[in-house]
Design a protein around this motif. Structure first.
Motif, mmCIF file in Angstrom:
data_model
loop_
_atom_site.group_PDB
_atom_site.id
_atom_site.type_symbol
_atom_site.label_atom_id
_atom_site.label_comp_id
_atom_site.label_asym_id
_atom_site.label_seq_id
_atom_site.Cartn_x
_atom_site.Cartn_y
_atom_site.Cartn_z
ATOM 1 N N ALA A 26 41.558 44.569 46.929
ATOM 2 C CA ALA A 26 41.723 43.350 47.720
ATOM 3 C C ALA A 26 40.410 42.586 47.836
ATOM 4 C CB ALA A 26 42.269 43.683 49.097
ATOM 5 N N ALA A 27 39.317 43.317 48.044
ATOM 6 C CA ALA A 27 38.017 42.679 48.244
ATOM 7 C C ALA A 27 37.558 41.909 47.013
ATOM 8 C CB ALA A 27 36.973 43.728 48.625
ATOM 9 N N ILE A 28 38.009 42.348 45.853
ATOM 10 C CA ILE A 28 37.537 41.715 44.614
ATOM 11 C C ILE A 28 38.289 40.428 44.281
ATOM 12 C CG2 ILE A 28 39.034 42.757 42.844
ATOM 13 C CD1 ILE A 28 36.368 43.459 41.373
ATOM 14 N N LYS A 29 39.300 40.115 45.059
ATOM 15 C CA LYS A 29 40.154 38.954 44.772
ATOM 16 C C LYS A 29 39.360 37.658 44.633
ATOM 17 C CE LYS A 29 42.826 37.584 48.123
ATOM 18 N NZ LYS A 29 43.954 37.474 49.091
ATOM 19 N N SER A 30 38.409 37.424 45.518
ATOM 20 C CA SER A 30 37.646 36.175 45.472
ATOM 21 C C SER A 30 36.788 36.096 44.216
ATOM 22 C CB SER A 30 36.774 36.031 46.719
ATOM 23 O OG SER A 30 35.839 37.089 46.815
ATOM 24 N N ASP A 31 36.272 37.242 43.760
ATOM 25 C CA ASP A 31 35.481 37.256 42.529
ATOM 26 C C ASP A 31 36.355 36.964 41.313
ATOM 27 O OD1 ASP A 31 32.984 37.863 43.720
ATOM 28 O OD2 ASP A 31 33.564 39.965 43.887
ATOM 29 N N VAL A 32 37.565 37.519 41.324
ATOM 30 C CA VAL A 32 38.499 37.239 40.239
ATOM 31 C C VAL A 32 38.808 35.743 40.179
ATOM 32 C CG1 VAL A 32 40.840 37.662 39.353
ATOM 33 C CG2 VAL A 32 39.512 39.554 40.307
ATOM 34 N N GLN A 33 38.974 35.134 41.344
ATOM 35 C CA GLN A 33 39.244 33.696 41.392
ATOM 36 C C GLN A 33 38.062 32.890 40.849
ATOM 37 O OE1 GLN A 33 42.288 32.134 42.475
ATOM 38 N NE2 GLN A 33 41.222 30.545 41.301
ATOM 39 N N LYS A 34 36.836 33.329 41.162
ATOM 40 C CA LYS A 34 35.646 32.641 40.643
ATOM 41 C C LYS A 34 35.611 32.701 39.120
ATOM 42 C CE LYS A 34 32.786 33.448 44.745
ATOM 43 N NZ LYS A 34 31.655 34.231 45.320
ATOM 44 N N ALA A 35 35.979 33.849 38.576
ATOM 45 C CA ALA A 35 36.023 33.982 37.116
ATOM 46 C C ALA A 35 37.068 33.047 36.530
ATOM 47 C CB ALA A 35 36.310 35.420 36.730
ATOM 48 N N ASP A 65 38.168 30.263 37.825
ATOM 49 C CA ASP A 65 37.680 28.900 37.946
ATOM 50 C C ASP A 65 36.651 28.566 36.868
ATOM 51 O OD1 ASP A 65 39.298 28.655 40.157
ATOM 52 O OD2 ASP A 65 37.683 28.965 41.610
ATOM 53 N N ALA A 66 35.945 29.611 36.401
ATOM 54 C CA ALA A 66 34.933 29.424 35.364
ATOM 55 C C ALA A 66 35.527 29.546 33.961
ATOM 56 C CB ALA A 66 33.811 30.440 35.545
ATOM 57 N N GLY A 67 36.836 29.766 33.888
ATOM 58 C CA GLY A 67 37.496 29.886 32.590
ATOM 59 C C GLY A 67 37.308 31.231 31.915
ATOM 60 N N ILE A 68 36.995 32.268 32.716
ATOM 61 C CA ILE A 68 36.780 33.617 32.168
ATOM 62 C C ILE A 68 37.989 34.487 32.475
ATOM 63 C CG2 ILE A 68 35.323 35.681 32.249
ATOM 64 C CD1 ILE A 68 33.024 33.853 33.189
ATOM 65 N N PRO A 69 38.705 34.978 31.456
ATOM 66 C CA PRO A 69 39.845 35.863 31.708
ATOM 67 C C PRO A 69 39.390 37.172 32.357
ATOM 68 C CG PRO A 69 39.800 35.100 29.417
ATOM 69 C CD PRO A 69 38.476 34.739 30.027
ATOM 70 N N VAL A 70 40.258 37.749 33.180
ATOM 71 C CA VAL A 70 39.974 39.035 33.828
ATOM 72 C C VAL A 70 41.098 40.015 33.507
ATOM 73 C CG1 VAL A 70 39.608 40.246 36.012
ATOM 74 C CG2 VAL A 70 38.680 37.938 35.702
ATOM 75 N N ILE A 71 40.716 41.189 33.013
ATOM 76 C CA ILE A 71 41.658 42.265 32.730
ATOM 77 C C ILE A 71 41.431 43.368 33.758
ATOM 78 C CG2 ILE A 71 42.555 43.848 30.990
ATOM 79 C CD1 ILE A 71 42.571 40.893 30.088
ATOM 80 N N ALA A 72 42.456 43.717 34.529
ATOM 81 C CA ALA A 72 42.351 44.829 35.478
ATOM 82 C C ALA A 72 42.526 46.131 34.715
ATOM 83 C CB ALA A 72 43.393 44.702 36.572
ATOM 84 N N TYR A 73 41.599 47.060 34.951
ATOM 85 C CA TYR A 73 41.579 48.321 34.203
ATOM 86 C C TYR A 73 41.757 49.507 35.139
ATOM 87 C CZ TYR A 73 39.828 51.936 30.998
ATOM 88 O OH TYR A 73 39.698 53.060 30.196
ATOM 89 N N ASP A 74 42.734 50.337 34.871
ATOM 90 C CA ASP A 74 42.996 51.582 35.610
ATOM 91 C C ASP A 74 43.518 51.334 37.026
ATOM 92 O OD1 ASP A 74 42.862 54.481 35.080
ATOM 93 O OD2 ASP A 74 41.601 54.516 36.869
ATOM 94 N N ARG A 75 42.935 50.391 37.765
ATOM 95 C CA ARG A 75 43.416 50.036 39.087
ATOM 96 C C ARG A 75 43.782 48.556 39.106
ATOM 97 N NH1 ARG A 75 38.309 52.821 42.280
ATOM 98 N NH2 ARG A 75 38.653 54.942 41.504
ATOM 99 N N LEU A 76 44.859 48.233 39.764
ATOM 100 C CA LEU A 76 45.363 46.867 39.788
ATOM 101 C C LEU A 76 44.562 46.025 40.780
ATOM 102 C CD1 LEU A 76 47.471 44.914 38.705
ATOM 103 C CD2 LEU A 76 49.031 45.725 40.475
ATOM 104 N N ALA A 77 43.856 45.021 40.279
ATOM 105 C CA ALA A 77 43.075 44.129 41.140
ATOM 106 C C ALA A 77 43.930 42.953 41.596
ATOM 107 C CB ALA A 77 41.853 43.616 40.382
ATOM 108 N N GLU A 78 43.642 42.473 42.780
ATOM 109 C CA GLU A 78 44.313 41.268 43.269
ATOM 110 C C GLU A 78 43.626 40.027 42.709
ATOM 111 O OE1 GLU A 78 45.064 41.155 47.464
ATOM 112 O OE2 GLU A 78 45.561 43.289 47.557
ATOM 113 N N GLY A 79 44.302 38.885 42.853
ATOM 114 C CA GLY A 79 43.779 37.652 42.293
ATOM 115 C C GLY A 79 44.435 37.355 40.955
ATOM 116 N N PRO A 80 44.079 36.221 40.334
ATOM 117 C CA PRO A 80 44.741 35.775 39.112
ATOM 118 C C PRO A 80 44.248 36.497 37.859
ATOM 119 C CG PRO A 80 43.059 34.191 39.741
ATOM 120 C CD PRO A 80 43.087 35.218 40.835
#
Length: 364
Positions: free
Chosen positions: A108-117, A119-134
């Protein structure tokens, strides 16, 4: 967060992509980017031995293979600190890496960082644990099944004495979304079949926290009255076993685990640990590297061929996912699992301290 389960076509296997006509021999694709790409890899802790020893090097090796040695991996381990991981994540965004693969300390805490990525056009792949955010994709295992396998092992080990047996349940970190799935799966097998005498969460998966909790359980229940311990991973299992020994247990009751750490496999050899769940590091890390590279390069056919499952997070529906199978590792199948896949050699497992036990179970 239970995955939907479409039919798993043979194309879902990374190793069979070319046979399905979507690998190098398939339809021509003009990638958005070439092989000179940078991938960020963020792993959560060092207490779980697999991350530094296997996941990181396997991921890096596959990236090199896919990019002809031109792709780079920017790696960081958070040391079980969500704050540290946030700093590491933001550095990768600032460095303008092409994609970030993250195993979140706190989903949950990482959600804002995922959103920043995002917004910067950087894809995010969640690995082993499911991260919140886009996030763009998720690579893991059927984590509810992991718990089911662990819980079933305890019931089978206790046999016809299960219903009256007192079991200590030691879950993982509440900040890890996998913990809820492990717990759900385990309790689906344990509830009504055993007597759950005590239950604890393990903050940040720390063995020191697990030791303190196990000490409480022993004081409350009595060391001789604990018939089994559900330990969510091998670090917790090792801590529980150490405390049982320190309390003078004449025989260690069945203890579960997860991750197939070398010390846990050796405890399985001696019989101190009843089982551990082996999750193929090779398949998981390789799939993650492939998905990340394909996403960056715009290779949609290859990407879609891998992510045949769908997962929901608290913030997103139908996340493209790939779930790697799990195996209950016991004394009977060490050779067919971690040895066969090259995780450990028999020599590494069967050191002088374990040679007699290895011989006794035919591991040679």
């Amino acid at each position: 967060m239970r995955p939907t389960r479409p039919v798993m076509a043979v194309c879902a296997s990374a190793l069979l992509l070319s046979a399905c006509g979507v690998g190098d021999g398939g339809a021509a694709v003009s990638p958005r980017k070439g092989d000179d790409i940078t991938l960020g890899l963020l792993l959560p802790d060092r207490d779980t031995a697999r991350f530094d020893k296997f996941d990181h090097p396997l991921f890096t090796k596959e990236v090199a293979t896919l990019t002809g040695g031109k792709g780079k991996v920017e790696y960081a381990n958070a040391g079980a600190s969500a704050k540290t991981q946030s700093v590491q994540f933001q550095k990768m965004v600032a460095d303008k890496v092409d994609v970030i693969v993250v195993d979140a300390v706190d989903s949950a805490a990482i959600k804002s960082d995922v959103q920043k990525a995002k917004d910067a056009g950087i894809p995010v792949i969640a690995y082993d644990r499911l991260a919140e955010g886009p996030i763009d994709a998720y690579v893991s295992h059927d984590n509810e099944l992991v718990g089911e396998v662990q819980g079933r092992a305890i019931v089978e080990a206790l046999g016809d004495k299960a219903e009256s047996s007192k079991v200590v349940v030691m879950n993982g970190s509440p900040a890890d979304p996998n913990t809820a799935l492990f717990k759900k799966g385990a309790l689906s097998e344990l509830n009504g079949k055993v007597n759950i005498a005590a239950q604890y969460d393990t903050r940040e998966w720390l063995p020191s926290v697990a030791k303190a909790n196990m000490k409480k359980a022993i004081a409350s229940i009595g060391v001789g009255n604990i018939a089994a311990v559900y330990a969510a991973n091998d670090g917790i299992a090792g801590a529980a076993i150490d405390e049982l020994k320190a309390a003078g247990a004449s025989k260690i009751p069945p203890v579960t685990g997860q991750d197939a750490n070398l010390d846990a496999v050796q405890r399985v050899v001696t019989g101190e640990q009843y089982m551990t769940v082996y999750k193929s590091f090779l398949q998981e890390a390789t799939n993650a590297a492939q998905i990340a590279v394909y996403k960056v390069q715009g290779r949609d056919l290859q990407f879609d061929a891998l992510v045949r499952d769908k997962i929901d997070s608290p913030t997103q529906k139908d996340i493209p996912s790939v779930l790697v199978p799990v195996v209950a590792l016991t004394q009977d199948n060490i050779a067919q699992t971690v040895v066969k896949e090259g995780v450990y050699t028999v020599k590494q497992i069967c050191t002088s301290a374990y040679a007699a036990d290895c011989a006794a179970i035919g591991l040679k």
